[in-house]
Write a protein that holds these residues in place. Sequence first.
Motif, short mmCIF file in Angstrom:
data_model
loop_
_atom_site.label_atom_id
_atom_site.label_comp_id
_atom_site.label_asym_id
_atom_site.label_seq_id
_atom_site.Cartn_x
_atom_site.Cartn_y
_atom_site.Cartn_z
N UNK A 230 0.83 -1.21 0.00
CA UNK A 230 0.00 0.00 0.00
C UNK A 230 0.87 1.26 0.00
N UNK A 231 1.96 1.23 0.75
CA UNK A 231 2.86 2.38 0.78
C UNK A 231 3.54 2.56 -0.57
N UNK A 232 3.93 1.45 -1.19
CA UNK A 232 4.54 1.52 -2.53
C UNK A 232 3.57 2.20 -3.50
N UNK A 233 2.30 1.78 -3.47
CA UNK A 233 1.32 2.37 -4.38
C UNK A 233 1.09 3.85 -4.10
N UNK A 234 1.16 4.23 -2.83
CA UNK A 234 0.98 5.65 -2.47
C UNK A 234 2.10 6.50 -3.07
N UNK A 235 3.35 6.01 -2.98
CA UNK A 235 4.47 6.72 -3.59
C UNK A 235 4.31 6.74 -5.11
N UNK A 236 3.81 5.63 -5.67
CA UNK A 236 3.59 5.57 -7.11
C UNK A 236 2.55 6.58 -7.57
N UNK A 237 1.50 6.74 -6.79
CA UNK A 237 0.45 7.71 -7.12
C UNK A 237 1.01 9.13 -7.13
#
Length: 301
Positions: A230-237
């Motif tokens: 989830x944190x990876x996706x947040x940085x990706x966003x």
Amino acid sequence: MDGNLNFRHLYYFWVVAKEGGITRAAKRLNLAVQTISTQLAQLEESVGKALFTQQGRRLVLTEPGRLALAYADQIFMLGEQMQEALGEADSARTRLTVGISDSLPKLTAYKLLEATTKLDRQVRLVCYEDQFEALLGDLALHKLDVVLTDRAVDSGTALRVFSHQLFESETIVVGAPVLATLYAGAFPANLNGAPFLLPTRNNALRGKIDEWFDSHAVRPDIVGEFEDNALLNTFGRRGLGLFFAPAALAADIEEQFGARLVGRVPQVREQFYAISNERKIQHPAVEAILSAAHETVLGAA
């Protein structure tokens, strides 16, 4: 050591440890401080070990006390869960306690659990997130009904648990609109030097990604590694790097994270599993999850 353990004494010990002192425990239990002190002393005499030591004005667990607390946690947490389950037994609601691996994409978890909301009998979901090994331990202790994860259980494990593959999906490389536009081009050569957000090396997917990069002579700029998906996706966003995602969830990923397709990677595939204590699934809500994964668009990816 007395072989007859008094579970009331053990419960008082557990409450004292959780509350951080006898006075607070006595208030919670609506008992006199002297009563708690006396029964703690009787428990220590019974087990033949000091469970607490005094440090200034505080009670601190000894090493035997920490060991006893670990067992008491299992006993009384299971007892509380049993009371909740019995309280719901005659209601129109089914309880499902789910462990979600911290490496599992949250969109995947949601899509799988969504099937439980469509049953005739209402389901009360209780979800816990933790590392894979910790969740397997809780499953073996029957604290969980099922674990959702991105890897199967090692065949050599001593735990009596069983892996059920839910679906398999090829992956895609996606990124925030500006980043996706910047690295558009002949895929995958366009990824050379591109900033990437990747899972940490203990993730089942990471080894496959590294092999794919090597086989295509791609040298990305790895700007971040994340254990928590989830944190990876947040940085990706936020546009800090391109990232891999299940192709089965491409539409949801674009809707939730604004991430656009850069390229498809059919050679790198993710598998998702439900792990249970039974070889044959018996819980109706878990059956619904398996059926949905096999019959919907997830299974077709």
